[in-house]
Design a protein around this motif. Structure first.
Motif, PDB file in Angstrom:
ATOM      1  N   THR A 150       0.870  -1.187   0.000  1.00 13.16           N
ATOM      2  CA  THR A 150       0.000   0.000   0.000  1.00 13.16           C
ATOM      3  C   THR A 150       0.905   1.235   0.000  1.00 13.16           C
ATOM      4  O   THR A 150       1.850   1.327   0.785  1.00 13.16           O
ATOM      5  CB  THR A 150      -0.923  -0.001   1.244  1.00 13.16           C
ATOM      6  N   SER A 151       0.609   2.165  -0.920  1.00  8.89           N
ATOM      7  CA  SER A 151       1.570   3.260  -1.082  1.00  8.89           C
ATOM      8  C   SER A 151       0.881   4.615  -1.180  1.00  8.89           C
ATOM      9  O   SER A 151      -0.303   4.718  -1.543  1.00  8.89           O
ATOM     10  CB  SER A 151       2.404   3.019  -2.336  1.00  8.89           C
ATOM     11  N   ALA A 152       1.659   5.629  -0.850  1.00  2.81           N
ATOM     12  CA  ALA A 152       1.178   6.994  -0.944  1.00  2.81           C
ATOM     13  C   ALA A 152       2.127   7.767  -1.837  1.00  2.81           C
ATOM     14  O   ALA A 152       3.346   7.666  -1.671  1.00  2.81           O
ATOM     15  CB  ALA A 152       1.159   7.622   0.442  1.00  2.81           C
ATOM     16  N   VAL A 153       1.570   8.510  -2.798  1.00  2.00           N
ATOM     17  CA  VAL A 153       2.447   9.410  -3.556  1.00  2.00           C
ATOM     18  C   VAL A 153       2.106  10.847  -3.169  1.00  2.00           C
ATOM     19  O   VAL A 153       0.970  11.153  -2.775  1.00  2.00           O
ATOM     20  CB  VAL A 153       2.317   9.204  -5.091  1.00  2.00           C
ATOM     21  N   ARG A 182       3.692   2.716   2.299  1.00  2.00           N
ATOM     22  CA  ARG A 182       4.972   3.211   1.775  1.00  2.00           C
ATOM     23  C   ARG A 182       4.804   4.655   1.323  1.00  2.00           C
ATOM     24  O   ARG A 182       3.963   4.922   0.476  1.00  2.00           O
ATOM     25  CB  ARG A 182       5.397   2.401   0.548  1.00  2.00           C
ATOM     26  N   THR A 183       5.616   5.541   1.881  1.00  2.00           N
ATOM     27  CA  THR A 183       5.599   6.918   1.397  1.00  2.00           C
ATOM     28  C   THR A 183       6.834   7.186   0.535  1.00  2.00           C
ATOM     29  O   THR A 183       6.950   8.240  -0.080  1.00  2.00           O
ATOM     30  CB  THR A 183       5.506   7.915   2.575  1.00  2.00           C
ATOM     31  N   THR A 184       7.757   6.233   0.521  1.00  2.00           N
ATOM     32  CA  THR A 184       8.912   6.279  -0.387  1.00  2.00           C
ATOM     33  C   THR A 184       8.945   4.938  -1.102  1.00  2.00           C
ATOM     34  O   THR A 184       8.876   3.900  -0.429  1.00  2.00           O
ATOM     35  CB  THR A 184      10.229   6.459   0.422  1.00  2.00           C
ATOM     36  N   PRO A 185       9.021   4.932  -2.439  1.00  2.00           N
ATOM     37  CA  PRO A 185       9.007   3.647  -3.144  1.00  2.00           C
ATOM     38  C   PRO A 185      10.172   2.756  -2.700  1.00  2.00           C
ATOM     39  O   PRO A 185      11.220   3.251  -2.310  1.00  2.00           O
ATOM     40  CB  PRO A 185       9.159   4.037  -4.621  1.00  2.00           C
TER      41      PRO A 185
END
Ligand SMILES: Cc1cc2nc3c(=O)[nH]c(=O)nc-3n(C[C@H](O)[C@H](O)[C@H](O)COP(=O)(O)OP(=O)(O)OC[C@H]3O[C@@H](n4cnc5c(N)ncnc54)[C@H](O)[C@@H]3O)c2cc1C
Length: 391
Positions: A150-153, A182-185
């Motif tokens: 799960t990620s945030a851009v 994840r806020t950094t890939p």
């Protein structure tokens, strides 16, 4: 016999205020939970919206959080005692839902959240006006937390979040979900953050409610995040530190899980001893068979040893010490012991142990979770093997 947490456990330094709190939680379980629990089990959900404001009024949703945010300002023994008392409820699902809110979803928020976050989410959570959940696990990342996707851009001062979460307790009724993402890939433990996601955000969806073997009164959900836009200020603590914060938060989760298990084992062993005193076979009470009273005495011994360990971990938290090693041991032992206790209690009830009209079958199902949730037994063993220098 019968166990009073206070009298039998001198390790915790309990004051009359702790004892009063413990009694008030006990009365709450008897009056506000047990009479309704069969209905909630059948409904596959407890009514958090009704129950939480009452718990808030009791001061049970943040007994050790600072008074300035509406908490009790006490030490962590209050939370631990609450876990043992709630564990004595007639099913473990509701206690789990409550303790997810108090000790699994909100500790990092209370310790590292900004003033804005605390006012917006912690204060109403302590009052019982908002229900919280913690979302770490995903369909393809449970034991291996570092592999979550799960990620945030970044989009200006907002995050755009995409992904899915699995097994989320309180998931169908939560107002906010503290979500590890994840806020950094990347694909390691680095670059993750714990972000508060309000469940009324556009793109947030409860994709399904999961039917389970036990803990029926606790709702468990799969969640999806589709381009969910959340302010960056909803990140708890420093961006990129989420994995560490969650590992820290897990220690309380594992301790109160142990407390819940101990409360349940106290209840089952006491009920079983009573049943075995009353039920006769071959002209004498079942308890008079040496195998039966030896087995109960042996299990009681193990329960009391585990309680001492749990109290020691509580003291470590109160002293600000790292309890990772000892609480991993306690949680591992709790998961295994409550399976043994549940099995023996069913056995000594005979057919009644297998019948739904007696509580043993439910306890057997409910307690099984502890060796899986909050880190499976094998994860506890991995942590311990590393800390002992075996690997
Ligand atoms: C009722 C319920 C409520 C839950 N509530 C929440 C919640 O509120 N929030 C949340 O984030 N999660 C929650 N969980 C998820 C829970 O934490 C995970 O189920 C747990 O961490 C295990 O992950 P998994 O199910 O993906 O199993 P997997 O990671 O697929 O592991 C399956 C099994 O493989 C074995 N295994 C895995 N790794 C290893 C290894 N390294 N060495 C040896 N054996 C290994 C273990 O026996 C393990 O049980 C809940 C789960 C349940 C069932």
């Amino acid at each position: 016999m019968g166990s009073s947490v206070c009298e039998e456990a001198p390790l915790l330094n309990l004051t009359p205020e702790h004892e009063m709190f413990r009694q008030s939680v006990r009365r709450f379980v008897e009056r506000e939970i047990n009479p309704y629990i069969d209905k909630w089990e059948a409904d596959k959900c407890y009514p958090g919206r009704e129950l939480f404001p009452k718990l808030g009024e009791l001061g049970a949703l943040g007994p050790s959080y600072p008074e300035e945010y509406g908490g009790g300002g006490g030490d962590y023994a209050y939370n631990y005692l609450m876990s043992e008392e709630l564990g004595q409820a007639a099913a473990l699902g509701v206690p789990m839902g409550i303790m997810v809110h108090t000790d699994m979803a909100t500790p990092a928020l209370a310790q590292f959240g900004s003033e804005e976050l605390k006012q917006k989410f912690l204060v109403p959570a302590i009052q019982g006006k908002l229900i919280s959940a913690i979302a770490v696990s995903e369909p393809d990342a449970g034991s291996d937390v570092a592999s979550l996707t799960t990620s945030a851009v970044s989009d200006g001062d907002h995050y755009i979040i995409n992904g899915s979460k699995m097994w989320i307790t309180n998931g169908t009724q939560a107002d906010f979900v503290v979500t590890l993402m994840r806020t950094t890939p990347g694909n390691s433990a680095k670059g993750m953050s714990l972000v508060v996601v309000p469940t009324d955000s556009e793109g947030f969806k409860v994709s399904r409610s999961i039917d389970k073997m036990g803990n029926h009164s606790s709702d468990t959900a799969a969640l999806t995040y589709e381009n969910v836009r959340v302010p960056k200020s909803f990140c708890i603590g420093e961006e990129g530190r989420g994995f560490q914060l969650q590992m820290q938060q897990f220690q309380k989760e594992r301790l109160v899980g142990t407390g819940l298990a101990l409360g349940g084992m106290d209840r089952c062993l006491s009920m079983t001893a009573q049943y075995c005193k009353e039920r006769k076979t071959f002209g004498k009470p079942i308890i008079e068979n040496q195998y039966v009273h030896f087995r109960l005495a042996e299990l009681r011994t193990e329960v009391e040893l585990l309680r001492q360990m749990a109290h020691h971990c509580t003291n470590q938290i109160i002293a600000g010490q790292d309890c990772t090693r000892d609480v991993s041991m306690a949680k591992l032992k709790a998961g295994r012991l409550c399976r043994e206790v549940a099995d023996a209690c069913i056995q000594f009830h005979g057919g009644m142990g297998y019948a739904e009209e007696y509580p043993m079958a439910r306890y057997y199902r409910d307690a099984r979770l502890l060796s899986i949730g909050a880190g499976a037994d094998e994860i506890m063993l991995t942590i311990l093997a590393r800390m002992e220098g075996y690997i």
